[in-house]
Structure formats: structure tokens, C-alpha cells
Scaffold this motif. Structure first.
Motif, short mmCIF file in Angstrom:
data_model
loop_
_atom_site.label_atom_id
_atom_site.label_comp_id
_atom_site.label_asym_id
_atom_site.label_seq_id
_atom_site.Cartn_x
_atom_site.Cartn_y
_atom_site.Cartn_z
N GLY A 282 12.25 30.24 -8.74
CA GLY A 282 11.47 29.02 -8.78
C GLY A 282 12.16 27.85 -9.44
N SER A 283 13.47 27.94 -9.68
CA SER A 283 14.20 26.82 -10.29
C SER A 283 14.32 25.65 -9.34
CB SER A 283 15.61 27.29 -10.70
OG SER A 283 15.55 28.33 -11.64
N VAL A 284 14.33 25.91 -8.03
CA VAL A 284 14.31 24.87 -7.00
C VAL A 284 13.30 25.29 -5.95
CG1 VAL A 284 16.69 24.18 -7.39
CG2 VAL A 284 16.20 25.93 -5.69
N ARG A 285 12.74 24.32 -5.24
CA ARG A 285 11.73 24.62 -4.22
C ARG A 285 12.32 25.44 -3.07
NH1 ARG A 285 7.17 21.37 -4.56
NH2 ARG A 285 7.29 19.58 -6.00
N TYR A 286 13.40 24.94 -2.51
CA TYR A 286 14.13 25.62 -1.47
C TYR A 286 15.48 24.95 -1.36
CZ TYR A 286 13.10 21.82 1.90
OH TYR A 286 13.01 20.62 2.55
N GLY A 287 16.37 25.48 -0.55
CA GLY A 287 17.69 24.89 -0.50
C GLY A 287 18.47 25.26 0.73
N VAL A 288 19.66 24.63 0.85
CA VAL A 288 20.59 24.94 1.92
C VAL A 288 21.95 25.25 1.31
CG1 VAL A 288 19.38 23.50 3.60
CG2 VAL A 288 21.28 22.53 2.32
N ALA A 289 22.60 26.27 1.82
CA ALA A 289 23.98 26.59 1.45
C ALA A 289 24.85 26.30 2.66
CB ALA A 289 24.10 28.05 1.02
N ILE A 290 25.91 25.54 2.46
CA ILE A 290 26.71 25.04 3.57
C ILE A 290 28.11 25.64 3.50
CG2 ILE A 290 27.54 22.96 4.73
CD1 ILE A 290 25.39 21.38 3.22
N ASP A 291 28.56 26.18 4.62
CA ASP A 291 29.92 26.71 4.70
C ASP A 291 30.95 25.57 4.64
OD1 ASP A 291 28.82 29.21 5.04
OD2 ASP A 291 29.29 29.34 7.18
N GLU A 292 32.19 25.93 4.34
CA GLU A 292 33.27 24.96 4.44
C GLU A 292 33.46 24.51 5.89
OE1 GLU A 292 36.85 26.44 2.72
OE2 GLU A 292 36.02 26.52 0.69
N ASN A 293 34.05 23.32 6.04
CA ASN A 293 34.31 22.73 7.36
C ASN A 293 33.04 22.60 8.19
OD1 ASN A 293 37.21 22.57 6.97
ND2 ASN A 293 37.20 24.80 7.15
N THR A 294 31.94 22.34 7.48
CA THR A 294 30.62 22.26 8.11
C THR A 294 29.86 21.10 7.49
OG1 THR A 294 30.63 24.66 8.33
CG2 THR A 294 28.51 23.56 8.60
N VAL A 295 29.10 20.39 8.31
CA VAL A 295 28.31 19.26 7.83
C VAL A 295 26.86 19.43 8.26
CG1 VAL A 295 28.87 17.86 9.87
CG2 VAL A 295 28.12 16.73 7.76
N LEU A 296 25.96 19.06 7.37
CA LEU A 296 24.53 18.99 7.69
C LEU A 296 24.13 17.52 7.67
CD1 LEU A 296 21.77 20.37 8.17
CD2 LEU A 296 21.46 20.34 5.68
N GLU A 297 23.76 17.00 8.84
CA GLU A 297 23.29 15.63 8.95
C GLU A 297 21.77 15.65 8.81
OE1 GLU A 297 23.80 11.80 11.97
OE2 GLU A 297 24.46 13.80 12.59
#
Length: 255
Positions: free
Chosen positions: A186-201
Motif C-alpha cells: 500500500g505504499s503506492v496505489r498502483y504502478g508501471v514497471a518499464i523495460d529498457e528500450n521501451t517507452v510508455l506514452e
């Protein structure tokens, strides 16, 4: 909100990850914020080459001494078409922006300056930023080499450009476990983990994956409606998205 947000998980093999930033910036020059750990000029040259390979017109250095603070009004002086907050020691980047987050986000919104974060800069975009650590209550959750000079996993105030936490180098460094631990407790609501050479727009509660790796969305296990709830969770679930896929991010209420 700024003129656009893109989050890069690190890596140097895919110049296309800068595409969302450059499209939003109209191909203009990019201001590069780098916390200078002694090799700031060399790091700036590396980002300059990556941006030019992606089609950027030019890059402008915005170096911050280690332990110092960023001055957002520098954006008014150089007038960049876009802002790239670069990589390095994540706690140092958090410190550099701790006193100016509100001013910076206000300028980004007022002048419609798109924001891109690379590695540490991606983590910092969160409202609550996972800045490092490799232990949760003394139990390892990721490799110690990824700890960013911290022991216990730490969450600190970020820029608040996105409502979810962000971790980076996910597949390459094994940091997905750190984000799972932060969500589970519960330290953060939710999240995203992103691989290298990858972008989340990111735009309007949706994301789109670009580059060559995956984006891993971590939510509390009881989050069935797509909007993570507050409070501690007993466990978390992970769903991964490939390049070209859309990512439902949701828009949980402000704390």
C-alpha cells in the motif's frame, strides 16, 4: 497537465523511444536536465546523440550539481520545445526537484511543454515516486545492485505528472519485484514497471507502449474495476503489454 508525457525505462539501443517527445515538441530543441555526478558533460553528449538519432533539432544542457536543486525558471530562459529529465541516481533527482515540483509542473502546463523522463526521470514523474531500495522489512525484493544506495524500499514525493508509480529497467535489472512490493504493502496505489528500450506514452488515462520491450502494470489483487484503491493490499497482480498495445491506466482520485 503538460503538452505530453512519455516515460522511458532506460536503455540506449532504441532511439525511437524519444519519438513521442519529439512529436509533441514539433521536432524543436530539447532541454535536458542532468544531475551532474561528475560526468555531466559526457552524459549530456550521450543524450544529445540519442536525441539527434531520433530526429531532434538540438539539445540544451540543464545541469544540476549533485545535492543541488533545479531552477524551473531556466525553462523561460532557454524556451525549449520539450523537456527531458535524464537518468542517474534516482534519490538525487528527487532531491533536485523536491523544492520546485509545483513551479515546474505549472510551467509545463502553462507553456504546453511536453515532458519525457528517462530512467530516474521516469520514476520522478509519479505523484509518489519509488526512488530505490531492495528490501521490504528486511526481505529482498530485487537485486541489491539496483538499490540506488538505499536499503529499504523508499517512496518519496515526485512531480505528480502521472497518478501511478513508475519503476524502470524492469526486465534487465529485476526491479518489477520492487514495484510489486510497494503496491502490495500500500505504499503506492498502483504502478508501471518499464523495460529498457521501451517507452510508455501517457494521455487521458490511457497509455501506449513503444520501443522494443514491455510495460508491466501492477495493481492490488482486489482491484477489479481498473482504478486502484487506497489502503494496504495483501498482494498484487501484474499484466504485461507489448509494443503497439494500449494500456488502461485509470485515473484514481487524488489523495
Amino acid at each position: 497537465m503538460s503538452g505530453g508525457i512519455s516515460l522511458v525505462g532506460g536503455g540506449w539501443d532504441a532511439p525511437e523511444v524519444y519519438g513521442p517527445l519529439l512529436r509533441a515538441a514539433g521536432g524543436g530543441r530539447i532541454g535536458c536536465v542532468i544531475v551532474d555526478e561528475g560526468d555531466g558533460e559526457e552524459q549530456f553528449a550521450r543524450y544529445t546523440e540519442a536525441l539527434r538519432s531520433a530526429g531532434a533539432e538540438a539539445a540544451v544542457p540543464l545541469l544540476v550539481p549533485l545535492g543541488g536543486g533545479f531552477e524551473p525558471d531556466a525553462l523561460l530562459e532557454i524556451g525549449p520545445a520539450g523537456l527531458l529529465v535524464c537518468g542517474g541516481l534516482t534519490p538525487a533527482y528527487q532531491q533536485a526537484f523536491a523544492e520546485c515540483a509545483e513551479r515546474l509542473t505549472g510551467l509545463l502546463a502553462e507553456h504546453r511543454i511536453p515532458y519525457a523522463g528517462f530512467s530516474a526521470g521516469a520514476a520522478l514523474a509519479a505523484r509518489r515516486a519509488v526512488v530505490g531500495g531492495w528490501l521490504t522489512d528486511g526481505v529482498p525484493v530485487c537485486p541489491p545492485d539496483t538499490a540506488e544506495d538505499l536499503e529499504e524500499v523508499e517512496v518519496r514525493p515526485g512531480l505528480g505528472l502521472v497518478p501511478f508509480a513508475v519503476d524502470v529497467h524492469a526486465a534487465q535489472w529485476g526491479t518489477l519485484g520492487r514495484l510489486v512490493a510497494a503496491v502490495s504493502r500500500g505504499s503506492v496505489r498502483y504502478g508501471v514497471a518499464i523495460d529498457e528500450n521501451t517507452v510508455l506514452e501517457v494521455a487521458d488515462g490511457q497509455g501506449r507502449v513503444g520501443g522494443r520491450g514491455r510495460v508491466h502494470v501492477v495493481r492490488p489483487a482486489d482491484d477489479e474495476d481498473g482504478d486502484a484503491r487506497t489502503g494496504a493490499a495483501a498482494s498484487a497482480v501484474v499484466r504485461s503489454y507489448a509494443p503497439g498495445e494500449s494500456v488502461p491506466l485509470g485515473q484514481p482520485p487524488l489523495p
